[in-house]
Design an enzyme around this catalytic site. Structure first.
Site, mmCIF file in Angstrom:
data_model
loop_
_atom_site.group_PDB
_atom_site.id
_atom_site.type_symbol
_atom_site.label_atom_id
_atom_site.label_comp_id
_atom_site.label_asym_id
_atom_site.label_seq_id
_atom_site.Cartn_x
_atom_site.Cartn_y
_atom_site.Cartn_z
ATOM 1 N N LYS A 171 -2.556 6.652 1.710
ATOM 2 C CA LYS A 171 -2.248 7.252 3.015
ATOM 3 C C LYS A 171 -1.230 8.349 2.783
ATOM 4 O O LYS A 171 -0.027 8.102 2.774
ATOM 5 C CB LYS A 171 -1.674 6.189 3.956
ATOM 6 C CG LYS A 171 -2.753 5.449 4.727
ATOM 7 C CD LYS A 171 -2.162 4.341 5.556
ATOM 8 C CE LYS A 171 -1.749 4.794 6.926
ATOM 9 N NZ LYS A 171 -2.697 4.422 7.963
ATOM 10 N N ARG A 195 0.833 -1.212 0.000
ATOM 11 C CA ARG A 195 0.000 0.000 0.000
ATOM 12 C C ARG A 195 0.858 1.248 0.000
ATOM 13 O O ARG A 195 0.536 2.250 -0.635
ATOM 14 C CB ARG A 195 -0.955 -0.032 1.205
ATOM 15 C CG ARG A 195 -2.017 1.045 1.146
ATOM 16 C CD ARG A 195 -3.065 0.866 2.225
ATOM 17 N NE ARG A 195 -2.477 0.950 3.552
ATOM 18 C CZ ARG A 195 -3.129 0.672 4.674
ATOM 19 N NH1 ARG A 195 -4.393 0.293 4.636
ATOM 20 N NH2 ARG A 195 -2.535 0.779 5.838
ATOM 21 N N GLU A 226 -15.938 6.448 5.400
ATOM 22 C CA GLU A 226 -15.094 5.989 6.516
ATOM 23 C C GLU A 226 -14.961 7.124 7.530
ATOM 24 O O GLU A 226 -15.637 8.134 7.425
ATOM 25 C CB GLU A 226 -13.730 5.528 6.009
ATOM 26 C CG GLU A 226 -12.907 6.614 5.358
ATOM 27 C CD GLU A 226 -11.504 6.172 4.955
ATOM 28 O OE1 GLU A 226 -10.982 5.204 5.518
ATOM 29 O OE2 GLU A 226 -10.934 6.829 4.074
HETATM 30 N N1 PLP Z 1 -8.915 4.567 7.025
HETATM 31 C C1 PLP Z 1 -8.071 5.546 7.356
HETATM 32 C C2 PLP Z 1 -8.366 6.914 6.909
HETATM 33 C C3 PLP Z 1 -6.916 5.254 8.116
HETATM 34 O O1 PLP Z 1 -6.060 6.224 8.449
HETATM 35 C C4 PLP Z 1 -6.689 3.928 8.536
HETATM 36 C C5 PLP Z 1 -5.508 3.591 9.309
HETATM 37 O O2 PLP Z 1 -4.510 3.285 8.810
HETATM 38 C C6 PLP Z 1 -7.602 2.939 8.163
HETATM 39 C C7 PLP Z 1 -8.708 3.291 7.419
HETATM 40 C C8 PLP Z 1 -7.389 1.512 8.577
HETATM 41 O O3 PLP Z 1 -6.406 0.899 7.792
HETATM 42 P P1 PLP Z 1 -5.546 -0.307 8.361
HETATM 43 O O4 PLP Z 1 -6.513 -1.340 8.803
HETATM 44 O O5 PLP Z 1 -4.743 -0.755 7.188
HETATM 45 O O6 PLP Z 1 -4.734 0.224 9.478
HETATM 46 C C1 COI Z 2 -3.432 3.512 11.600
HETATM 47 O O1 COI Z 2 -4.389 2.874 12.041
HETATM 48 O O2 COI Z 2 -2.300 3.023 11.478
HETATM 49 C C2 COI Z 2 -3.603 4.888 11.188
HETATM 50 O O3 COI Z 2 -2.834 5.360 10.412
HETATM 51 C C3 COI Z 2 -4.719 5.628 11.783
HETATM 52 C C4 COI Z 2 -4.328 6.934 12.383
HETATM 53 C C5 COI Z 2 -3.338 6.837 13.487
HETATM 54 C C6 COI Z 2 -3.976 7.907 11.326
#
Ligand code: PLP
Ligand code: COI
Length: 340
Positions: free
Chosen positions: A183, A81, A219
């Site tokens: 991200k 990602r 989200e």
């Molecule tokens: N959506 C956003 C905007 C986020 O910042 C995060 C965190 O990383 C997620 C979703 C969840 O992603 P993940 O499960 O890969 O941490």
């Molecule tokens: C994560 O869950 O790793 C995120 O990036 C969420 C937040 C801390 C931005």
């Protein structure tokens, strides 16, 4: 020797540790990279990251398992990602195999900061990349820094797994140009004002709706949504502009393969939300954080699971996911990377 930290009272904050991994890109290639001890970065005032916000990041965690190993959860997906985010920002992707090796290296070097098994805390791993050379016309940098630091953390939301109240936002989380599914620094900068507006109104987070029609669930600022129907199905929003959460992808598999639940990824009209039995936020930082209440412009939605504890289906998902992460439950092939 484990550091003398009160693990149980940690929130989601930054505690600098001894080592970070750093690699630098110059003249078209990444250098060898390695561990460094300095937690600060000195850059030109005109560095691309400051002027045009050329930055992306990732987030994952390392854990002590019941057996005393240190492991991390699906770092290969974060590597991929982050490479996707970099390509979208015209940055040179950091090679995915090196990303995984670097995660292992920096966690092993900081092993004394990995919270003990059962403490409720985990080691948060933050890889990021920035454009470092001076750029004044709008264009990508030609030099970059890729860095991973780690920090021990407790729960993302105050109160741990107690249900939170959130509000439907009038803002869009993503920056313009449909960059919600990466991200990137700018995405999150654009979400800071809506987040603070939500906090000032007494809510823990925002529910963002689709920017085009403002009718479908997207989200929150830092996590994806999962819902449970009254007949026990897991439903999660389909959208190209939300972050493809690794936790969510994992939970869909856990629900189906470990718990025998039906799962659906589809568009979710906001009007359907009040029909769900349970609602949760999922992500690396959020794990599964239950939502008890959603406020929408004068109207309240309270989920039947209430404001006191996580509903029964989310609890099963939470226990199974964290059981896999912490070695209590056998993982699917390739999910757990042993560090030591
Ligand atoms: N959506 C956003 C905007 C986020 O910042 C995060 C965190 O990383 C997620 C979703 C969840 O992603 P993940 O499960 O890969 O941490
Ligand atoms: C994560 O869950 O790793 C995120 O990036 C969420 C937040 C801390 C931005």
């Amino acid at each position: 020797m484990s550091k003398d930290i009160d693990w149980g009272s940690l929130g989601f904050g930054y505690i600098p540790t001894e080592y970070r991994y750093v690699a630098r890109f110059k003249d078209g290639k990444w250098d060898e990279g390695g561990l460094e001890t300095t937690s600060t970065i000195t850059l030109s005032e005109c560095a691309c990251v400051f002027q045009y916000c050329q930055a992306c990041f990732e987030g994952l965690k390392a854990y002590y398992t019941e057996e005393g190993n240190i492991v991390c959860f699906r770092p290969d997906l974060n590597a991929k990602r982050m490479a996707d985010s970099a390509r979208r920002l015209e940055m040179p992707p950091f090679p995915e195999d090196r990303f995984v090796e670097a995660v292992k290296m920096v966690v092993a070097a900081n092993k004394d900061y990995v919270p003990p098994y059962g403490s409720g805390a985990t080691l948060y791993i933050r890889p990021f990349m920035i454009g470092t050379n001076s750029v004044i016309g709008v264009k990508p940098a030609s030099e970059y820094e890729f860095r991973i630091f780690v920090t021990p953390v407790g729960p993302y939301f105050k109160g741990g797994v107690k249900p939170i109240s959130i509000t439907v936002s009038d803002f869009d989380r993503a920056a313009p140009h449909g960059t919600g599914n990466i991200k990137a620094g700018l995405n999150y900068a654009m979400s800071l004002h809506p987040l603070m507006e939500a906090h000032r109104a007494g809510f823990a987070e925002n529910m963002y709706l689709d920017p085009e029609t403002r009718t479908k669930v997207e989200e929150t600022g830092g996590a994806n949504f999962i819902f449970i129907t009254k007949d026990g199905k897991l439903v999660t929003p389909k959208s190209d502009s939300i972050l493809p959460s690794i936790t969510r992808r994992s939970l869909l598999d856990v629900a189906r393969d470990y718990l025998g639940m039906e799962v659906e990824t589809r568009e979710i009209p906001f009007t359907e939300v009040s029909d769900f039995a349970e609602c949760g936020l999922c992500g690396t930082a959020a794990v599964i954080s239950p939502v008890g209440h959603i406020y929408n412009h004068g109207e309240d939605i309270y989920f039947p699971s209430g404001m006191d504890e996580m509903g029964p289906c989310l609890k099963k998902l939470y226990d199974t996911l964290t059981g896999i992460q912490m070695g209590r439950i056998a993982p699917p092939e390739g999910w757990i990377y042993k560090i030591q």
